[in-house]
Design a protein around this motif. Structure first.
Motif, PDB file in Angstrom:
ATOM      1  N   VAL A  51       0.852  -1.191   0.000  1.00  0.00           N
ATOM      2  CA  VAL A  51       0.000   0.000   0.000  1.00  0.00           C
ATOM      3  C   VAL A  51       0.889   1.243   0.000  1.00  0.00           C
ATOM      4  CG1 VAL A  51      -1.732   1.300   1.305  1.00  0.00           C
ATOM      5  CG2 VAL A  51      -1.844  -1.215   1.214  1.00  0.00           C
ATOM      6  N   PRO A  52       0.680   2.133  -0.967  1.00  0.00           N
ATOM      7  CA  PRO A  52       1.485   3.358  -1.000  1.00  0.00           C
ATOM      8  C   PRO A  52       1.288   4.194   0.266  1.00  0.00           C
ATOM      9  CG  PRO A  52       0.232   3.086  -3.039  1.00  0.00           C
ATOM     10  CD  PRO A  52      -0.271   2.057  -2.075  1.00  0.00           C
ATOM     11  N   ASP A  53       2.347   4.845   0.694  1.00  0.00           N
ATOM     12  CA  ASP A  53       2.262   5.717   1.870  1.00  0.00           C
ATOM     13  C   ASP A  53       1.184   6.784   1.704  1.00  0.00           C
ATOM     14  OD1 ASP A  53       4.241   4.326   3.190  1.00  0.00           O
ATOM     15  OD2 ASP A  53       5.814   5.808   2.813  1.00  0.00           O
ATOM     16  N   SER A  54       0.999   7.262   0.478  1.00  0.00           N
ATOM     17  CA  SER A  54      -0.007   8.305   0.251  1.00  0.00           C
ATOM     18  C   SER A  54      -1.411   7.805   0.601  1.00  0.00           C
ATOM     19  CB  SER A  54       0.039   8.793  -1.196  1.00  0.00           C
ATOM     20  OG  SER A  54      -0.212   7.716  -2.094  1.00  0.00           O
ATOM     21  N   THR A  55      -1.687   6.538   0.341  1.00  0.00           N
ATOM     22  CA  THR A  55      -2.993   5.970   0.672  1.00  0.00           C
ATOM     23  C   THR A  55      -3.149   5.863   2.183  1.00  0.00           C
ATOM     24  OG1 THR A  55      -3.035   4.755  -1.421  1.00  0.00           O
ATOM     25  CG2 THR A  55      -4.531   3.994   0.317  1.00  0.00           C
ATOM     26  N   ALA A  56      -2.104   5.394   2.857  1.00  0.00           N
ATOM     27  CA  ALA A  56      -2.149   5.311   4.325  1.00  0.00           C
ATOM     28  C   ALA A  56      -2.332   6.695   4.929  1.00  0.00           C
ATOM     29  CB  ALA A  56      -0.871   4.659   4.843  1.00  0.00           C
ATOM     30  N   LYS A  57      -1.638   7.679   4.394  1.00  0.00           N
ATOM     31  CA  LYS A  57      -1.759   9.057   4.904  1.00  0.00           C
ATOM     32  C   LYS A  57      -3.168   9.602   4.696  1.00  0.00           C
ATOM     33  CE  LYS A  57       2.562   9.400   6.130  1.00  0.00           C
ATOM     34  NZ  LYS A  57       2.867   8.993   7.484  1.00  0.00           N
ATOM     35  N   ALA A  58      -3.822   9.196   3.614  1.00  0.00           N
ATOM     36  CA  ALA A  58      -5.203   9.642   3.380  1.00  0.00           C
ATOM     37  C   ALA A  58      -6.131   9.086   4.459  1.00  0.00           C
ATOM     38  CB  ALA A  58      -5.668   9.219   1.986  1.00  0.00           C
ATOM     39  N   PHE A  59      -5.911   7.831   4.871  1.00  0.00           N
ATOM     40  CA  PHE A  59      -6.698   7.274   5.978  1.00  0.00           C
ATOM     41  C   PHE A  59      -6.387   8.009   7.282  1.00  0.00           C
ATOM     42  CE2 PHE A  59      -7.210   3.341   3.360  1.00  0.00           C
ATOM     43  CZ  PHE A  59      -8.594   3.233   3.448  1.00  0.00           C
ATOM     44  N   GLU A  60      -5.119   8.319   7.509  1.00  0.00           N
ATOM     45  CA  GLU A  60      -4.733   9.059   8.718  1.00  0.00           C
ATOM     46  C   GLU A  60      -5.395  10.431   8.745  1.00  0.00           C
ATOM     47  OE1 GLU A  60      -0.450   9.083   8.736  1.00  0.00           O
ATOM     48  OE2 GLU A  60      -0.339   6.919   9.125  1.00  0.00           O
ATOM     49  N   ALA A  61      -5.477  11.077   7.592  1.00  0.00           N
ATOM     50  CA  ALA A  61      -6.101  12.402   7.519  1.00  0.00           C
ATOM     51  C   ALA A  61      -7.584  12.346   7.893  1.00  0.00           C
ATOM     52  CB  ALA A  61      -5.930  12.988   6.117  1.00  0.00           C
ATOM     53  N   LEU A  62      -8.196  11.175   7.723  1.00  0.00           N
ATOM     54  CA  LEU A  62      -9.596  10.994   8.125  1.00  0.00           C
ATOM     55  C   LEU A  62      -9.721  10.632   9.603  1.00  0.00           C
ATOM     56  CD1 LEU A  62     -10.938   8.998   5.046  1.00  0.00           C
ATOM     57  CD2 LEU A  62     -11.330  11.419   5.594  1.00  0.00           C
ATOM     58  N   GLY A  63      -8.571  10.527  10.288  1.00  0.00           N
ATOM     59  CA  GLY A  63      -8.587  10.263  11.725  1.00  0.00           C
ATOM     60  C   GLY A  63      -8.426   8.815  12.123  1.00  0.00           C
ATOM     61  N   HIS A  64      -8.038   7.953  11.190  1.00  0.00           N
ATOM     62  CA  HIS A  64      -7.895   6.533  11.505  1.00  0.00           C
ATOM     63  C   HIS A  64      -6.476   6.213  11.971  1.00  0.00           C
ATOM     64  CE1 HIS A  64     -11.850   5.890   9.968  1.00  0.00           C
ATOM     65  NE2 HIS A  64     -11.519   6.498   8.842  1.00  0.00           N
ATOM     66  N   GLU A  65      -6.401   5.282  12.883  1.00  0.00           N
ATOM     67  CA  GLU A  65      -5.108   4.798  13.377  1.00  0.00           C
ATOM     68  C   GLU A  65      -4.523   3.847  12.338  1.00  0.00           C
ATOM     69  OE1 GLU A  65      -3.333   1.968  16.942  1.00  0.00           O
ATOM     70  OE2 GLU A  65      -5.438   2.579  17.003  1.00  0.00           O
ATOM     71  N   THR A  66      -3.273   4.054  11.980  1.00  0.00           N
ATOM     72  CA  THR A  66      -2.628   3.169  11.011  1.00  0.00           C
ATOM     73  C   THR A  66      -1.424   2.491  11.647  1.00  0.00           C
ATOM     74  OG1 THR A  66      -1.329   5.014  10.136  1.00  0.00           O
ATOM     75  CG2 THR A  66      -3.353   4.439   8.949  1.00  0.00           C
ATOM     76  N   ILE A  67      -1.332   1.209  11.389  1.00  0.00           N
ATOM     77  CA  ILE A  67      -0.205   0.394  11.820  1.00  0.00           C
ATOM     78  C   ILE A  67       0.421  -0.133  10.540  1.00  0.00           C
ATOM     79  CG2 ILE A  67       0.508  -1.647  13.126  1.00  0.00           C
ATOM     80  CD1 ILE A  67      -2.321  -1.388  14.540  1.00  0.00           C
ATOM     81  N   TYR A  68       1.707   0.068  10.373  1.00  0.00           N
ATOM     82  CA  TYR A  68       2.376  -0.358   9.151  1.00  0.00           C
ATOM     83  C   TYR A  68       3.002  -1.734   9.359  1.00  0.00           C
ATOM     84  CZ  TYR A  68       1.865   4.404   7.425  1.00  0.00           C
ATOM     85  OH  TYR A  68       1.352   5.601   6.996  1.00  0.00           O
ATOM     86  N   VAL A  69       2.718  -2.645   8.433  1.00  0.00           N
ATOM     87  CA  VAL A  69       3.307  -3.990   8.500  1.00  0.00           C
ATOM     88  C   VAL A  69       4.817  -3.893   8.576  1.00  0.00           C
ATOM     89  CG1 VAL A  69       3.696  -6.118   7.185  1.00  0.00           C
ATOM     90  CG2 VAL A  69       1.394  -5.168   7.370  1.00  0.00           C
ATOM     91  N   ARG A  70       5.387  -2.980   7.817  1.00  0.00           N
ATOM     92  CA  ARG A  70       6.851  -2.867   7.797  1.00  0.00           C
ATOM     93  C   ARG A  70       7.425  -2.521   9.172  1.00  0.00           C
ATOM     94  NH1 ARG A  70       5.704   2.016   4.367  1.00  0.00           N
ATOM     95  NH2 ARG A  70       5.751   3.779   5.800  1.00  0.00           N
ATOM     96  N   ASP A  71       6.633  -1.893  10.037  1.00  0.00           N
ATOM     97  CA  ASP A  71       7.085  -1.593  11.397  1.00  0.00           C
ATOM     98  C   ASP A  71       6.891  -2.775  12.332  1.00  0.00           C
ATOM     99  OD1 ASP A  71       7.677   0.957  10.525  1.00  0.00           O
ATOM    100  OD2 ASP A  71       5.807   1.819  11.288  1.00  0.00           O
ATOM    101  N   GLU A  72       5.928  -3.642  12.006  1.00  0.00           N
ATOM    102  CA  GLU A  72       5.628  -4.807  12.840  1.00  0.00           C
ATOM    103  C   GLU A  72       6.554  -5.978  12.507  1.00  0.00           C
ATOM    104  OE1 GLU A  72       3.015  -5.293  15.250  1.00  0.00           O
ATOM    105  OE2 GLU A  72       3.060  -3.123  15.205  1.00  0.00           O
ATOM    106  N   ASN A  73       6.709  -6.241  11.217  1.00  0.00           N
ATOM    107  CA  ASN A  73       7.469  -7.415  10.776  1.00  0.00           C
ATOM    108  C   ASN A  73       7.750  -7.241   9.290  1.00  0.00           C
ATOM    109  OD1 ASN A  73       8.579  -9.884  10.244  1.00  0.00           O
ATOM    110  ND2 ASN A  73       6.887 -11.079  11.058  1.00  0.00           N
ATOM    111  N   SER A  74       8.848  -6.598   8.980  1.00  0.00           N
ATOM    112  CA  SER A  74       9.199  -6.329   7.598  1.00  0.00           C
ATOM    113  C   SER A  74       9.295  -7.627   6.804  1.00  0.00           C
ATOM    114  CB  SER A  74      10.530  -5.571   7.531  1.00  0.00           C
ATOM    115  OG  SER A  74      10.812  -5.225   6.197  1.00  0.00           O
ATOM    116  N   ARG A  75       8.761  -7.592   5.620  1.00  0.00           N
ATOM    117  CA  ARG A  75       8.772  -8.746   4.710  1.00  0.00           C
ATOM    118  C   ARG A  75       7.965  -9.927   5.238  1.00  0.00           C
ATOM    119  NH1 ARG A  75      10.127  -6.277   0.297  1.00  0.00           N
ATOM    120  NH2 ARG A  75      12.241  -5.552   0.151  1.00  0.00           N
ATOM    121  N   ALA A  76       6.970  -9.653   6.038  1.00  0.00           N
ATOM    122  CA  ALA A  76       6.124 -10.704   6.589  1.00  0.00           C
ATOM    123  C   ALA A  76       5.298 -11.329   5.472  1.00  0.00           C
ATOM    124  CB  ALA A  76       5.202 -10.148   7.663  1.00  0.00           C
ATOM    125  N   PRO A  77       5.188 -12.661   5.458  1.00  0.00           N
ATOM    126  CA  PRO A  77       4.291 -13.276   4.481  1.00  0.00           C
ATOM    127  C   PRO A  77       2.850 -12.896   4.805  1.00  0.00           C
ATOM    128  CG  PRO A  77       5.131 -14.920   6.025  1.00  0.00           C
ATOM    129  CD  PRO A  77       5.842 -13.624   6.321  1.00  0.00           C
TER     130      PRO A  77
END
Length: 131
Positions: free
Chosen positions: A9-35
């Motif tokens: 998912v492009p960062d711009s899409t995640a940022k659009a959800f954040e701008a609507l007030g939603h909490e975002t958790i990035y897979v890359r921060d949890e477990n990079s390259r996770a299946p």
């Protein structure tokens, strides 16, 4: 909503959800390259809605590989995009309120999972996709 942002998912899409007030958790921060199986499990554990461009694969994983019980199925959510990644953020800006409505209404009328599919022209939602 709490959203787990898949690596595709492009960062711009995640940022659009954040701008609507939603909490975002990035897979890359949890477990990079996770299946994808691990991503689905992380979403289940964090009680987050998966946001991905890999819709078909996640549907299959959630339905067949997680061993979801009826009791935990209501916690599952999927927002899948079927459009060019370059317009993902714009689509969230255009139809974010419809996505929110689908999840809030779906969870009120059913204790089942909710999936939203976003295309270039429309947004569709369904209950019980994890069955």
């Amino acid at each position: 909503m709490r959203l787990l942002i898949d690596e595709n998912v492009p960062d711009s899409t995640a940022k659009a959800f954040e701008a609507l007030g939603h909490e975002t958790i990035y897979v890359r921060d949890e477990n990079s390259r996770a299946p994808d199986q691990a991503v689905a499990r992380i979403a289940e554990l964090r009680e987050a809605i998966v946001v991905t461009w890999n819709v078909r694969h996640f549907r299959s994983i959630i339905r067949t590989q997680l061993g979801i019980t009826r009791r935990s199925a209501h916690q599952l959510g999927l927002i899948g995009f079927r459009c060019d990644e370059s317009i993902g953020a714009r689509r969230v800006e255009e139809i974010g309120s419809l996505i929110e409505y689908a999840f809030s209404t779906g969870q009120q009328v059913s204790s089942d999972s909710v999936a939203v599919t976003v295309t270039t022209e429309e947004v569709r939602w369904e209950l019980g996709f994890a069955r």
